[in-house]
Design an enzyme around this catalytic site. Structure first.
Site, PDB file in Angstrom:
ATOM      1  N   ARG A  46       0.810  -1.224   0.000  1.00 12.85           N
ATOM      2  CA  ARG A  46       0.000   0.000   0.000  1.00 12.85           C
ATOM      3  C   ARG A  46       0.840   1.270   0.000  1.00 12.85           C
ATOM      4  O   ARG A  46       0.296   2.373   0.027  1.00 12.85           O
ATOM      5  CB  ARG A  46      -0.932  -0.004   1.219  1.00 12.85           C
ATOM      6  CG  ARG A  46      -1.879  -1.194   1.248  1.00 12.85           C
ATOM      7  CD  ARG A  46      -2.495  -1.361   2.616  1.00 12.85           C
ATOM      8  NE  ARG A  46      -1.488  -1.648   3.633  1.00 12.85           N
ATOM      9  CZ  ARG A  46      -1.751  -1.773   4.939  1.00 12.85           C
ATOM     10  NH1 ARG A  46      -2.993  -1.608   5.379  1.00 12.85           N
ATOM     11  NH2 ARG A  46      -0.795  -2.050   5.793  1.00 12.85           N
ATOM     12  N   HIS A  98       5.554   3.949   7.705  1.00  9.54           N
ATOM     13  CA  HIS A  98       4.118   4.206   7.510  1.00  9.54           C
ATOM     14  C   HIS A  98       3.343   3.701   8.718  1.00  9.54           C
ATOM     15  O   HIS A  98       3.711   2.685   9.325  1.00  9.54           O
ATOM     16  CB  HIS A  98       3.615   3.560   6.217  1.00  9.54           C
ATOM     17  CG  HIS A  98       3.590   2.065   6.245  1.00  9.54           C
ATOM     18  ND1 HIS A  98       2.434   1.345   6.447  1.00  9.54           N
ATOM     19  CD2 HIS A  98       4.579   1.158   6.128  1.00  9.54           C
ATOM     20  CE1 HIS A  98       2.728   0.056   6.437  1.00  9.54           C
ATOM     21  NE2 HIS A  98       4.015  -0.089   6.250  1.00  9.54           N
ATOM     22  N   CYS A 101       1.931  -0.228  10.120  1.00  9.38           N
ATOM     23  CA  CYS A 101       2.959  -1.101   9.559  1.00  9.38           C
ATOM     24  C   CYS A 101       2.910  -2.459  10.258  1.00  9.38           C
ATOM     25  O   CYS A 101       3.063  -2.551  11.480  1.00  9.38           O
ATOM     26  CB  CYS A 101       4.332  -0.464   9.734  1.00  9.38           C
ATOM     27  SG  CYS A 101       5.667  -1.461   9.031  1.00  9.38           S
TER      28      CYS A 101
HETATM   29 CO    CO Z   1       5.143  -1.692   6.816  1.00  6.78          CO
END
Ligand code: CO
Length: 214
Positions: A46, A98, A101
């Site tokens: 993503r 991110h 995660c």
């Molecule tokens: Co990650």
């Protein structure tokens, strides 16, 4: 979900769209690469590096692994950094974590994950380094988000600890090191405004590797 065959149709469409805006796009692409950025990010599907930065093929040198780690004895990431700094002369090294995660989340749970233990160990060590701050956060999600940020911070520090980085930076004034966090819920990148020069000063007592004796 695109089928396997659809990938090749997508590819032809992509070629056509690039040629529509620049007839020489692929001639230039084949000639050389001169990216200004090295991006070290998570393998998470993503978080597509080039796409979230709004950059094109040829503009960013990319390394991805679980939880965007810069591990000192990982020859893969070490080779990528060496090549990016010494051969490509990138101006910026970005470590991009991110929120949400999976790698960071797994590291917060003390349990046997088989072979993954070795990789997660590096993230668990970040937790241990910042245990006091993290354990003072009552909300589990907030604690998880904070570990994502602290992990980016520590991986930037791991870049700064490298002789490859130190020697090139002191001689040329670049690459600069940046830590970012990507928010899956909004699509926005957050600059964690990491003071890598301050970091460099802090670590020099122990990690100064600029005096090359080789
Ligand atoms: Co990650």
């Amino acid at each position: 979900m695109p089928t396997y065959k659809k990938i090749f149709e997508n590819n032809k469409e992509w070629v056509a769209s690039r040629l529509a805006t620049d007839e020489e796009f692929f001639e230039k692409l084949a000639a050389d690469q001169t990216p200004d950025y090295l991006y070290i990010g998570c393998s998470d599907s993503r978080v597509p590096a080039t796409e979230i930065m709004g950059l094109e093929a040829g503009e960013v040198f990319v390394h991805r692994n679980i939880a965007n780690m810069v591990v000192n004895n990982d020859m893969n990431v070490m080779s990528v950094i060496l090549y990016a700094v010494k051969i490509l002369h990138v101006k910026h090294i970005v470590v991009c974590g991110h929120y949400n995660c999976g790698g960071v989340k797994a590291a917060m749970v003390p349990q046997d994950m088989g072979l993954l233990n070795h990789w997660l160990r590096n993230i668990r060590d970040v937790y241990r380094l910042h245990e006091k701050e993290l354990d003072a956060i009552n909300d589990e999600h907030a604690r998880y988000d904070r570990l994502v940020e602290l992990n980016v911070y520590e991986q930037c520090r791991n870049v700064v600890k490298l002789a490859t980085f130190q020697q090139h930076y002191l001689e040329h004034g670049y690459p600069k090191v940046h830590g970012w966090a990507f928010d899956l819920k909004t699509g926005l990148l957050r600059d964690l405004n990491i003071d890598f020069e301050g970091m460099l000063k802090d670590i020099q007592k122990i990690y100064n590797l600029t005096n090359n004796k080789g």
